[in-house]
Scaffold this motif. Structure first.
Motif, short mmCIF file in Angstrom:
data_model
loop_
_atom_site.label_atom_id
_atom_site.label_comp_id
_atom_site.label_asym_id
_atom_site.label_seq_id
_atom_site.Cartn_x
_atom_site.Cartn_y
_atom_site.Cartn_z
N ASN A 430 -64.52 -59.51 53.85
CA ASN A 430 -62.64 -59.18 54.61
C ASN A 430 -64.19 -59.07 55.28
OD1 ASN A 430 -60.47 -58.64 56.29
ND2 ASN A 430 -60.30 -56.71 55.46
N ALA A 456 -66.89 -51.50 46.26
CA ALA A 456 -66.85 -52.23 47.85
C ALA A 456 -67.98 -51.53 48.56
CB ALA A 456 -65.52 -51.23 47.96
N LEU A 493 -58.51 -55.16 50.48
CA LEU A 493 -60.62 -55.25 50.22
C LEU A 493 -59.69 -54.36 51.98
CD1 LEU A 493 -61.23 -58.85 50.15
CD2 LEU A 493 -60.79 -57.37 48.76
N ASN A 499 -66.59 -56.98 48.00
CA ASN A 499 -66.25 -56.41 47.30
C ASN A 499 -66.54 -57.84 45.85
OD1 ASN A 499 -64.04 -54.42 47.90
ND2 ASN A 499 -64.45 -57.12 49.97
#
Ligand code: AHR
Length: 504
Positions: A430, A456, A493, A499
């Motif tokens: 993201n 993440a 996200l 991720n």
């Protein structure tokens, strides 16, 4: 924030991931070798002087091909200085990095290092085509690879290594398009030399795999013309053409920096087009693949500003050079560059994160002290571990943001790899620095019902990094709430995040 959508389908694939996509690079530069991978006398050093703490981290990183010994260093490299009894090895000036090379670590030590990494690792040896040529390349090949019964193979045996090193993968020089390269050449000069070297090396062993030098960057004024000229000479003789790219936020433009993968994709596509253009011109059925054998985030402009003109007598041994400390933002960019490589796995079949230890590296060490993981360690280790199999041709429909360098750019950047056991790993970034990004993926026909994990790398502080005193400040964490239902994945996200979503 509008939901970003991904479409995955087992019938639509890019290609199989070559293990060599997770290669790295060890150059005689700064402290990559000395006090990096090699430090006799360090509390963890083995009998050969290899740091066991570093070896453990390199194994965890999942490195495959290890390019060596340079880089710019290779263009002054005399391989014969680096073999035989250590006490007889000469000290030499290294013009590339204005250092003194002691040759305490040489060819045999490098091969030992690669073997210590395990069966998944292999050597990738670069040849000096800057100040040297065909004869020296052949001598090194014979010394390294001939089983025995000749002067050079006998010398290797006398030096303690009866068994040949079996080096299969060779780079025909380094960045020969760059005026900074010792022995820099025009494309025509280099193309001839590379062709003659390749032809001779194939006389010794038709099975060698050879990498011709492409451009040292997409912004080089000779880019594309260089590749075309070199490949016109070498097309039937080499297997790969190289690409190098380093990224940093220029003039503080983090938005564009986060979109660096756009540049990497354009670079790859331009080189593929050039290779195929020459192939078409030659009416060849052969395909040249890409060796992205130097890539990373590198704060090059910071380094250039800091570098004072050295005094003429200054030739330090293994000085600390290019020791960038990487942030969460840098790790997200490194993750997106890995996604770009995976998205082109059909043609990029070798890639080397430059470099391995201390010098623009995922691992840092202190002489006599600890070794630790930089933020960029994590995306590489996770991609190497979970990115093996078939890359799916993932379609992305994402909200966008504006960048100064690349225009409108997707906030979601992603790919997915299907392993042979049918499990799928989605790698996604993201790029929004402020907003979480809702994502939905249709998983048609993949038979996926379970989220194994959603990991993440993100942090409230995008500048957070790992240091000697706080080596575990940044690490991936588990994300809860990601689900699969009715062939649809739903996830959120975090802002500015890398991720890894594993599905079974
Ligand atoms: O990786 C650092 C340097 O970057 C290498 O020596 C050279 O090939 C490139 O310019």
């Amino acid at each position: 924030m509008r939901t970003a959508r991904l479409t995955l389908h087992p019938a639509f694939t890019v290609g199989r991931v070559s293990p060599r996509l997770f290669g790295s690079f060890v150059e005689h530069l700064g402290r990559c070798v000395y006090t990096g991978i090699f430090e006799p006398g360090h509390p963890t050093a083995d009998a050969a002087g290899l740091r066991r703490d570093v070896l453990a981290l390199v194994r965890e990183l999942g490195v495959t091909a290890v390019r060596y010994p340079g880089g710019n260093f290779v263009s002054g490299y005399r391989w014969e200085d680096s073999v035989g009894p250590v006490e007889n090895r000469p000290r030499r000036l290294d013009l590339a990095w204005r250092s003194t090379e002691t040759n305490r670590f040489g060819l045999a030590e490098y091969i030992r290092f690669v073997r210590e990494l395990g069966p998944g690792a292999e050597p990738m040896m670069a040849l000096n085509l800057g100040t040297r040529g065909v004869a020296e390349a052949l001598q090194l090949q014979e010394y390294a690879n001939h089983p025995g019964g000749t002067a050079l193979s006998g010398l290797r045996a006398a030096h303690g290594d009866k068994d040949p090193y079996r080096i299969r993968l060779w780079c025909l020089g380094n960045e020969m398009d760059g005026p900074w390269q010792t022995g820099h050449k025009t494309a025509a000069e280099y193309g001839r030399l590379a062709a003659e070297t390749a032809r001779a090396m194939r006389q010794f062993d038709p099975g060698v795999e050879l990498v011709a030098c492409g451009s040292s960057g997409r912004s080089m004024p000779t880019f594309a013309e260089w590749e075309a000229t070199v490949l016109a000479e070498t097309y039937d003789l080499v297997d790969y053409i190289s690409l190098h790219a380093y990224y940093e936020p220029l003039d503080g433009d983090v938005g564009s920096f986060l979109a660096s993968a756009s540049d990497m994709e354009s670079f790859i596509e331009g080189v593929v087009a050039t290779c195929d253009h020459i192939g078409a011109r030659l009416k060849s059925r052969k395909r040249i693949n890409l060796s992205f054998d130097e890539w990373n985030v590198w704060y090059m402009s910071r380094w250039q500003q800091q570098t004072a003109t050295p005094a003429p007598e200054e030739w330090p041994e293994a000085p600390p050079l290019l020791e960038d400390t990487y942030s969460v933002t840098d790790a997200v960019v490194v993750g997106s560059l890995l996604i770009a490589l995976l998205r082109h796995a059909d043609r990029v079949t070798i890639a080397c994160l430059a470099q391995l230890v201390n010098v623009i590296a995922p691992i840092r060490t202190e002489p006599g002290g600890p070794a630790w993981r930089q933020t960029t360690f994590f995306p590489f280790a996770q991609a190497s571990r979970h990115g093996r199999g078939e890359v799916l041709d993932v379609r992305v429909d994402s909200p966008v943001y504006d960048t100064a360098r690349y225009g409108e750019t997707d906030l979601l950047y992603a790919t997915a790899v299907r392993a042979d056991d049918g499990t799928v790993t989605v790698f996604a970034v993201n790029r929004s620095r402020t907003e979480p990004l809702p994502v939905e993926a249709t998983l048609g026909g993949l038979g996926l019902t379970t989220v194994v994990e959603h990991s993440a790398l993100a942090d409230a502080d995008p500048d957070a990094c790992n240091t000697r005193d706080d080596p575990e400040r940044v690490a991936p964490h588990q994300v809860h709430g990601t689900s699969v239902s009715g062939g649809r994945l739903t996830a959120e996200l975090e802002p500015l995040s890398w991720n890894v979503i594993r599905l079974a």
